[in-house]
Scaffold this active site. Structure first.
Site, PDB file in Angstrom:
ATOM      1  N   GLN A 347      73.590  55.871  -2.837  1.00 53.24           N
ATOM      2  CA  GLN A 347      72.767  57.051  -2.670  1.00 53.24           C
ATOM      3  C   GLN A 347      73.304  57.854  -1.490  1.00 53.24           C
ATOM      4  OE1 GLN A 347      68.825  55.776  -3.584  1.00 53.24           O
ATOM      5  NE2 GLN A 347      68.769  57.512  -4.949  1.00 53.24           N
ATOM      6  N   THR A 515      68.185  50.605  -0.359  1.00 60.58           N
ATOM      7  CA  THR A 515      68.661  49.396  -1.043  1.00 60.58           C
ATOM      8  C   THR A 515      68.932  49.718  -2.510  1.00 60.58           C
ATOM      9  OG1 THR A 515      67.496  48.017   0.559  1.00 60.58           O
ATOM     10  CG2 THR A 515      68.080  46.956  -1.476  1.00 60.58           C
ATOM     11  N   HIS A 516      69.254  50.966  -2.797  1.00 60.79           N
ATOM     12  CA  HIS A 516      69.352  51.454  -4.165  1.00 60.79           C
ATOM     13  C   HIS A 516      70.796  51.488  -4.659  1.00 60.79           C
ATOM     14  CE1 HIS A 516      65.614  53.881  -2.708  1.00 60.79           C
ATOM     15  NE2 HIS A 516      65.328  52.607  -2.905  1.00 60.79           N
ATOM     16  N   THR A 517      71.396  50.325  -4.839  1.00 59.98           N
ATOM     17  CA  THR A 517      72.700  50.264  -5.493  1.00 59.98           C
ATOM     18  C   THR A 517      72.484  50.143  -6.997  1.00 59.98           C
ATOM     19  OG1 THR A 517      72.820  47.851  -5.278  1.00 59.98           O
ATOM     20  CG2 THR A 517      73.778  49.175  -3.508  1.00 59.98           C
ATOM     21  N   ASN A 555      73.152  57.084 -10.521  1.00 60.21           N
ATOM     22  CA  ASN A 555      72.008  56.975  -9.614  1.00 60.21           C
ATOM     23  C   ASN A 555      71.470  58.361  -9.328  1.00 60.21           C
ATOM     24  OD1 ASN A 555      70.058  55.781  -8.096  1.00 60.21           O
ATOM     25  ND2 ASN A 555      71.407  54.978  -6.510  1.00 60.21           N
TER      26      ASN A 555
END
Length: 585
Positions: A347, A515-517, A555
């Protein structure tokens, strides 16, 4: 030698949010075994005062996150570089224990845009076939918003999400997000209380003609009982959401709302301290046979046969397990062929601090998702013609806490220590907040995951290697949207507005963003370009399913939790059908 155990019907790798949602949908009595390498945090120190508010332990030392001394990731910014293990990972924080990362999440809960599942088709229709650069490997998911909407609705009721609808059955609702897709009904709970930062942000946004709204939140404003009879208490706005377990039982989480009824259900078993080492794969039969795991309490290895295996781990772990056992062809960036490890995304965040001499912000009176937002510059909610980039982000008043170690905004030029630093903290602690951009990250041909050839973890297995960096599209997007955030801050009448600070430089694993992988085991309709079918079934192994953010082909600017949960509930229903008659769904 691993001890062979009796076969189970369904084995799920990982004991987090998605594992619990999949299990909930399966019928009472279905034989389910969940293997989780962490512990059960309920009733332990993270939930008791004063230990729960130990910022050093939980927020700085990340005691609820993966232990990087045992397993880390390797990183390089390009294929031309040598990789090195990340010794202090802060960029993103995979969780461990029953509930996983959803124990220490903030509660920010979004449905993605209606065009996100069909993003490539949408962009080509709006801007032309040549609008997407060749190196930007965007692809459609193979399903639609309408197919996911009932599962979004169910998840929001299970987790008591608080918010204000912006679009009910195609009718735009005042006070909500006018850019959201059509939902079937209102949120189950009213929005959280607006903070003082939110009031300032809202007035500035409206003065510029934007439509601010409250962020959808997994923090409960009132007492709430979900469809399964599980309860949430009212939020205390204590500022200890992210990186903490909620002391008041007000933050929706799997360990509070999902696992208690599951643990009382016939046929369900959760086995803790069980670290899965690999998935058995019969390449000739095109089926997986089960998993091999290490009992971390005894040090003994076990072979657990299964009719169905569901990988529901953190996105990085899911990809690693497939790469280790070569279940699917590894992605090769040189040729563009192969699928496992492809489309790894993160992100792109940025912030503009603003300081208000005459406003009292009270940053310590907040929840993880008590933010006010505008969505005008997210995704493709605005015309990108001639801008030189795709994607965007939502802009919000970023106040989630006022914890003393990590929440010290001071104006530019303030010394890093000493008397003047102390005075600046005293002057501005309760008078400042960030105008933040939560930005998208679209896939690039050269951003991917594979196994590191040199480095291994504590169990002797290859580290997962990230070949990742921000690209030109990310920098241009961040520059554009961060300047919009800066305009908002200036319109608010702030005493001091910092210079816009868009994303610059290389990806740094030591700096937290989210923590947005996502990506690595992506879904799609073509086995040549995807690992999984739209039903999350592996193309090369009929009885293997993968669920989590690793299945996203890109994403978005939004947090990934909403679609992740909807897909998990949908998979649970699909598995009912599969268990009745095993086949390619």
């Amino acid at each position: 030698m691993a001890t062979r155990l009796p076969k189970r019907s369904v084995v799920i790798v990982g004991g987090g949010l998605t594992a619990a949602l999949v299990s909930r949908q399966l019928s009472e009595g279905t034989d389910i075994l969940v293997l989780e390498r962490g512990i059960d945090h309920r009733g332990t120190a993270p939930q008791r005062l004063p230990a729960q508010r130990d910022e050093l332990r939980w927020a700085i030392h990340n005691a609820l996150a993966q232990d990087w001394a045992i397993e880390t990731y390797a990183l390089r910014h390009s294929r031309a570089e040598a990789s090195l293990p990340v010794r202090r990972m802060e960029a993103f924080l995979p969780g461990e224990g029953m509930g996983g990362a959803a124990n220490h999440w903030n509660g920010q809960t979004w449905r993605w845009a209606e065009y996100d599942p069909v993003l490539r088709t949408h962009l080509e229709r709006r801007y032309g076939k040549t609008s997407i650069p060749a190196e930007m490997t965007i692809q459609d998911w193979g399903l639609t918003w309408a197919e996911m909407e009932p599962y979004h609705d169910l998840f929001e009721r299970l987790f008591g999400i608080a918010g204000k609808a912006g679009n009910i059955n195609g009718v735009i609702q005042p006070g909500g997000n006018p850019f959201e897709g059509p939902r079937s009904r209102e949120y189950p709970q009213r929005p959280l209380e607006i903070t003082e930062a939110g009031r300032i942000f809202k007035a500035a946004a409206e003065s510029l003609g934007y439509k601010p709204f409250p962020m959808p939140a997994g923090n409960s404003p009132d007492s709430y009982t979900n469809p399964d009879g599980q309860r949430l208490a009212p939020c205390q706005y204590c500022g200890h959401c992210e990186r903490f377990i909620c002391e008041a039982n007000a933050k929706a989480s799997p360990q509070l709302l999902l696992y208690p009824p599951l643990l009382n259900r016939k046929g369900f078993e959760l086995r803790l301290r069980a670290h899965v080492l690999n998935v058995g794969f019969d390449r000739h039969a095109r089926r997986v046979t089960g998993v091999r795991y290490l009992d971390l309490q005894t040090g003994r290895e076990y072979e657990q046969p299964a009719d169905v295996v569901v990988i529901a781990a953190y996105s990085m772990t899911s990809t690693r397990l497939l790469l280790q056992d070569r279940i699917g062809k590894p992605y090769d960036p040189a040729t563009g062929k192969g699928v496992v490890g492809k489309n790894f995304c993160y992100q792109v965040m940025s912030h503009t601090p603003a300081f208000y001499k005459d406003a009292w912000i009270n940053p310590f009176m907040a929840s993880g998702a008590s933010q006010t937002v505008i969505d005008e510059f997210n995704g493709d909610n605005f015309d990108h013609t001639g801008l030189g980039f795709l994607g965007g982000g939502y802009i919000y008043a970023n106040v989630t806490n006022g914890r003393p170690i990590g929440s010290r905004l001071v104006p530019a030029g303030t010394p890093r220590w000493g008397t003047k630093w102390k005075q600046a903290n005293a002057d501005w602690y309760a008078h400042a907040f960030q105008y933040s951009v939560h930005g998208s990250n679209y896939p690039h041909r050269d951003n991917y995951l594979d196994l590191d050839p040199d480095y291994r973890d504590a169990y002797g297995q290859p580290l997962l290697r990230m070949t990742y960096n921000f690209k030109d599209n990310d920098y241009r997007m961040s520059d554009y949207v961060t300047n919009k955030a800066h305009e908002l801050a200036r319109a608010s009448g702030a005493t001091i507005v910092a210079q816009p600070n868009p994303r610059r430089g290389d990806f740094d694993a030591r700096i937290y963003q989210t923590t947005h992988t996502t990506g690595g085991t992506i879904m799609g309709t073509d086995p040549k370009t995807s690992v999984l079918s739209p039903h999350l079934q592996h193309w090369d192994a009929q009885n293997l399913f993968v669920v989590g953010a690793s299945v996203y082909p890109h994403n978005a600017g939004y947090n990934p939790t909403g679609p992740l949960a909807a897909l998990a509930l949908r998979l649970g229903d699909d598995l009912k059908r599969y268990l009745e008659r095993p086949r390619q769904l």
